[in-house]
Write a protein that holds these residues in place. Structure first.
Motif, short mmCIF file in Angstrom:
data_model
loop_
_atom_site.label_atom_id
_atom_site.label_comp_id
_atom_site.label_asym_id
_atom_site.label_seq_id
_atom_site.Cartn_x
_atom_site.Cartn_y
_atom_site.Cartn_z
N UNK A 211 44.06 133.48 72.20
CA UNK A 211 43.76 132.35 71.33
C UNK A 211 44.60 132.34 70.07
N UNK A 212 44.94 133.52 69.53
CA UNK A 212 45.71 133.55 68.29
C UNK A 212 47.15 133.08 68.47
N UNK A 213 47.53 132.84 69.73
CA UNK A 213 48.87 132.33 70.01
C UNK A 213 48.86 130.80 70.18
N UNK A 214 47.74 130.19 69.84
CA UNK A 214 47.63 128.74 69.92
C UNK A 214 47.26 128.22 71.29
N UNK A 215 47.01 129.13 72.23
CA UNK A 215 46.64 128.72 73.58
C UNK A 215 45.31 127.98 73.58
N UNK A 216 45.23 126.90 74.36
CA UNK A 216 43.96 126.18 74.45
C UNK A 216 43.09 126.75 75.57
N UNK A 217 41.82 127.04 75.26
CA UNK A 217 40.90 127.54 76.29
C UNK A 217 40.23 126.42 77.08
N UNK A 218 40.54 125.16 76.74
CA UNK A 218 39.81 124.04 77.31
C UNK A 218 39.85 124.00 78.85
N UNK A 219 41.01 124.14 79.51
CA UNK A 219 41.00 124.12 80.98
C UNK A 219 40.12 125.21 81.57
N UNK A 220 40.12 126.40 80.96
CA UNK A 220 39.29 127.48 81.46
C UNK A 220 37.81 127.16 81.27
N UNK A 221 37.45 126.55 80.14
CA UNK A 221 36.06 126.17 79.90
C UNK A 221 35.64 125.08 80.88
N UNK A 222 36.53 124.13 81.12
CA UNK A 222 36.24 123.05 82.06
C UNK A 222 36.00 123.61 83.46
N UNK A 223 36.85 124.55 83.87
CA UNK A 223 36.68 125.17 85.19
C UNK A 223 35.36 125.91 85.27
N UNK A 224 34.98 126.59 84.19
CA UNK A 224 33.71 127.33 84.17
C UNK A 224 32.54 126.34 84.26
N UNK A 225 32.66 125.19 83.66
CA UNK A 225 31.61 124.17 83.76
C UNK A 225 31.38 123.75 85.21
N UNK A 226 32.48 123.49 85.92
CA UNK A 226 32.35 123.10 87.32
C UNK A 226 31.81 124.24 88.16
#
Length: 226
Positions: A211-226
């Motif tokens: 995360x400290x490299x500016x990477x977005x966690x959103x796709x991973x969170x979205x996949x976890x939701x599904x």
């Protein structure tokens, strides 16, 4: 259940007629029953810590991790979950309500996190060579190898660190940045990617480490939701 079956049949028929990815002859099958667990970690200690911080520390958190603390106040409505489950379309991974298909979106999650450091075009993917859990925790906490090693536990098929150890760290550590980092790690482990009850799982640290490299966690969170 009859209404749910009618909605599913209508949805699939319409989508097949309009050109769709379903194979010819596909037939929908509803589960006879669905088990939903709404068990979640106790978040009160996290709330108390957040409420005890002054505006300067909170602003430091917002700048680095966005609006994650707002998730502490989200109430889980188990009756809503039970209702939604009957409208879940596993073929399309969406909820079907009449003529409307509803899915969580990348944009919604980006708005929910509202983190200035996230770069939308830099999606998280787990690197091939991941540092050991011990090394990642040493980097996040700044603590010694011995301190970290004595606190790592094995839960099932993965390694974890108990929340009580992270709680004590947050309450006692003099460095505000380290306290903020460990608090954010705890939010991801307790709310966004909960796995081992009362513990922060090793997998969470893989994402958190990027995360400290500016990477977005959103796709991973979205996949976890599904």
């Amino acid at each position: 259940m009859e209404d749910n079956a009618a909605v599913r049949e209508w949805s699939e028929r319409m989508q097949q007629e309009k050109g769709d990815s379903l194979t010819e002859g596909y037939e929908s099958e509803l589960w006879d029953s669905t088990r939903i667990s709404v068990t979640q970690n106790d978040l009160q200690e996290l709330r108390d810590i957040w409420n005890s911080w002054n505006g300067e520390v909170k602003q430091l958190f917002y700048c680095n991790y966005g609006d994650l603390p707002y998730l502490l106040d989200v109430k889980v409505d188990k009756y809503l979950f039970w209702a939604l489950a009957q409208f879940w379309n596993p073929t399309y991974s969406c909820f079907t309500f009449g003529g409307v298909d509803l899915v969580p979106t990348m944009e919604e999650y980006m708005a929910l996190l509202n983190c200035p450091k996230i770069q939308a075009d830099r999606a998280y993917s787990r690197p091939v060579n991941v540092p050991p859990f011990l090394k990642k925790l040493m980097n996040i906490t700044g603590m010694s190898e011995q301190w970290v090693a004595t606190r790592i536990k094995q839960k099932g098929d993965s390694k974890c660190i108990p929340w009580r150890n992270l709680r004590d760290f947050i309450l006692a550590h003099p460095d505000s940045k380290k306290r903020v980092d460990v608090f954010a790690l705890s939010l991801y482990g307790f709310i966004v990617f909960p796995k081992a009850f009362g513990h922060i799982d090793e997998v969470v640290s893989d994402l958190f480490d990027r995360l400290d490299k500016g990477t977005t966690p959103v796709p991973a969170i979205l996949a976890e939701t599904f």
